[in-house]
Design an enzyme around this catalytic site. Sequence first.
Site, PDB file in Angstrom:
ATOM      1  N   TYR A   1       0.857  -1.180   0.000  1.00  0.00           N
ATOM      2  CA  TYR A   1       0.000   0.000   0.000  1.00  0.00           C
ATOM      3  C   TYR A   1       0.891   1.226   0.000  1.00  0.00           C
ATOM      4  O   TYR A   1       1.858   1.286   0.774  1.00  0.00           O
ATOM      5  CB  TYR A   1      -0.905   0.004   1.245  1.00  0.00           C
ATOM      6  CG  TYR A   1      -1.741   1.249   1.394  1.00  0.00           C
ATOM      7  CD1 TYR A   1      -2.768   1.528   0.488  1.00  0.00           C
ATOM      8  CD2 TYR A   1      -1.521   2.139   2.439  1.00  0.00           C
ATOM      9  CE1 TYR A   1      -3.548   2.674   0.634  1.00  0.00           C
ATOM     10  CE2 TYR A   1      -2.299   3.277   2.594  1.00  0.00           C
ATOM     11  CZ  TYR A   1      -3.314   3.542   1.685  1.00  0.00           C
ATOM     12  OH  TYR A   1      -4.084   4.671   1.831  1.00  0.00           O
TER      13      TYR A   1
ATOM     14  N   ASP B   1       9.436   2.877  -0.216  1.00  0.00           N
ATOM     15  CA  ASP B   1       8.387   3.515   0.571  1.00  0.00           C
ATOM     16  C   ASP B   1       8.593   3.079   2.023  1.00  0.00           C
ATOM     17  O   ASP B   1       8.188   1.997   2.431  1.00  0.00           O
ATOM     18  CB  ASP B   1       7.012   3.095   0.041  1.00  0.00           C
ATOM     19  CG  ASP B   1       5.879   3.777   0.797  1.00  0.00           C
ATOM     20  OD1 ASP B   1       6.166   4.450   1.814  1.00  0.00           O
ATOM     21  OD2 ASP B   1       4.719   3.631   0.382  1.00  0.00           O
TER      22      ASP B   1
ATOM     23  N   LYS C   1       4.623   8.472   9.303  1.00  0.00           N
ATOM     24  CA  LYS C   1       4.531   7.727  10.559  1.00  0.00           C
ATOM     25  C   LYS C   1       5.646   8.098  11.545  1.00  0.00           C
ATOM     26  O   LYS C   1       5.581   9.147  12.146  1.00  0.00           O
ATOM     27  CB  LYS C   1       4.495   6.225  10.263  1.00  0.00           C
ATOM     28  CG  LYS C   1       3.475   5.862   9.151  1.00  0.00           C
ATOM     29  CD  LYS C   1       2.371   4.998   9.593  1.00  0.00           C
ATOM     30  CE  LYS C   1       1.489   4.556   8.440  1.00  0.00           C
ATOM     31  NZ  LYS C   1       0.134   4.288   8.737  1.00  0.00           N
TER      32      LYS C   1
HETATM   33  C1  LIG Z   1       3.843   2.008   3.150  1.00  0.00           C
HETATM   34  C2  LIG Z   1       2.853   3.131   3.157  1.00  0.00           C
HETATM   35  N1  LIG Z   1       2.951   4.115   2.245  1.00  0.00           N
HETATM   36  C3  LIG Z   1       2.112   5.165   2.239  1.00  0.00           C
HETATM   37  C4  LIG Z   1       1.100   5.262   3.159  1.00  0.00           C
HETATM   38  C5  LIG Z   1       0.187   6.458   3.151  1.00  0.00           C
HETATM   39  O1  LIG Z   1       0.505   7.276   4.221  1.00  0.00           O
HETATM   40  P1  LIG Z   1      -0.584   8.325   4.804  1.00  0.00           P
HETATM   41  O2  LIG Z   1      -1.655   7.518   5.445  1.00  0.00           O
HETATM   42  O3  LIG Z   1       0.203   9.175   5.758  1.00  0.00           O
HETATM   43  O4  LIG Z   1      -1.085   9.108   3.632  1.00  0.00           O
HETATM   44  C6  LIG Z   1       0.949   4.272   4.127  1.00  0.00           C
HETATM   45  C7  LIG Z   1      -0.122   4.357   5.133  1.00  0.00           C
HETATM   46  O5  LIG Z   1      -0.382   3.451   5.879  1.00  0.00           O
HETATM   47  C8  LIG Z   1       1.848   3.176   4.131  1.00  0.00           C
HETATM   48  O6  LIG Z   1       1.753   2.183   5.033  1.00  0.00           O
END
Ligand SMILES: Cc1ncc(COP(=O)(O)O)c(C=O)c1O
Length: 461
Positions: free
Chosen positions: A159, A261, A289
Amino acid sequence: MTTQTTTFPADFAARTAASAALFERAKRSVPGGAGSTARLPRNGWEPYPLFIADGEGSRIRDVDGHEYIDYLLGLGPMILGHRHPGVTQAVVDAVRDLGTCFGLPYELEIEAAEKVVAAVPSLEQVRFTNSGSEAVGTAVRLARATTGRRLVVRFEGHYHGWQDTVYWSNHVDPHRAGPAAHPRPVAMGPGVPAELEDTLIVLSWNDPESFAALMAERGDEVAAVLTEPAVFNTGCILPEPGYLELLRELTRTHGAMLIFDEVITGFRFARGGAQEWFGIDPDLTTFAKGIGGGFPVAAVGGTREAMRLVADGTYSHSGTYNANVVQCAAVSATMDVLAQPGLYERQRALGDRLARGLEAIADENGVPAHVTGIGTVFQLWFTDREIRNWRDAAAHAREDVFTRWYQEMVVRGVLFHPLQFENLFVSLVHTDADIDETLNAASDAMRVVARDAVRTSGAAL
Ligand SMILES: Cc1ncc(COP(=O)(O)O)c(C=O)c1O
């Protein structure tokens, strides 16, 4: 994919009457009754989400006055627990002494950037932004701008946020996505333009053959390979030896950019994130996070070369709230806390003790389960099969058993996400006493799970 219906322990409704009442009230003014779709019953929080009163350290309290040892940790950001005194004070001081938002640069922004660059191996420059989704959107467009190419390679089960360009093929129905060797991109919801399908190649993760074949055939068209360096959006799945190295090698060979990511992995099980832990340097990295110790901040960074178009202004990375004072004060103070010697070693060991303890408890009760993870973030997979990617998880993980276990744990004062495809987070302030208490609760809870399974299926799991 969401869960099947299971029954909560009988006293759940009585224990959570205040949450139930707030949920009814919230639904009148907040669509669905909560500020993110991820907090709704359809995403596991059945029959309604717990409403939270406050949190401190490793503990969180609901509005009915129950305290929980918190392994949800805000879905990851609270790596320093709730209301870390140092970070909270730094943010309060900065807002009082400086302000919040200038629309111009300032010195604390440089300080925060310098500390992040110093902590993360591949980083030479970094820009702050507001959410992980924004950071990933920036990285993907920047890779396209830099390479002049269109194709982005990503993987099923990962994700990367909710932006149109990447909101595809997370927990996809394998029947819709077709064969694992050549999955079709599947948009994760209505409203995503179908034409974007042509801009994506979706692969099964941890499958070196399909990646090598794709790069041999179309590598020179690929702008970026976007990956979680360890997958935490399908439970927890670690890269098999050599896999990240292969992504690095073939992106380099074909002039494509490698984007890690690290929204979940960043600053989590190592200060330098997954790239430090696995020893692979990507071109671009996204963070959110953990980077702000629980305050809302994200970042996108990379080598000087990867950030070149941002630096010269060709690529417009803009945002009114980028690098605001709350963000930079939080990042700067969080980086100081994370630099404490021995912190990660201690907490990884604590998390490992919890993970091994949970496995032993499952084993004692005849429940097939195993943990995958790295100390401070892991998942208890309810299966005896190895999980290497989304297809394995969809085929073998017992979502129903996991959710049943969650239900028995939450009424015993331990909170984590109800779904098998999420994970348990251990903060850098959880203690041995927290782990002991959690394992005691898990012993009781697992006994009930095993007994129920025998009762409903007539046989052990
Ligand atoms: C690996 C990863 N990338 C991107 C995101 C998106 O981040 P945000 O919820 O701060 O938009 C998440 C959210 O859980 C994530 O786990």
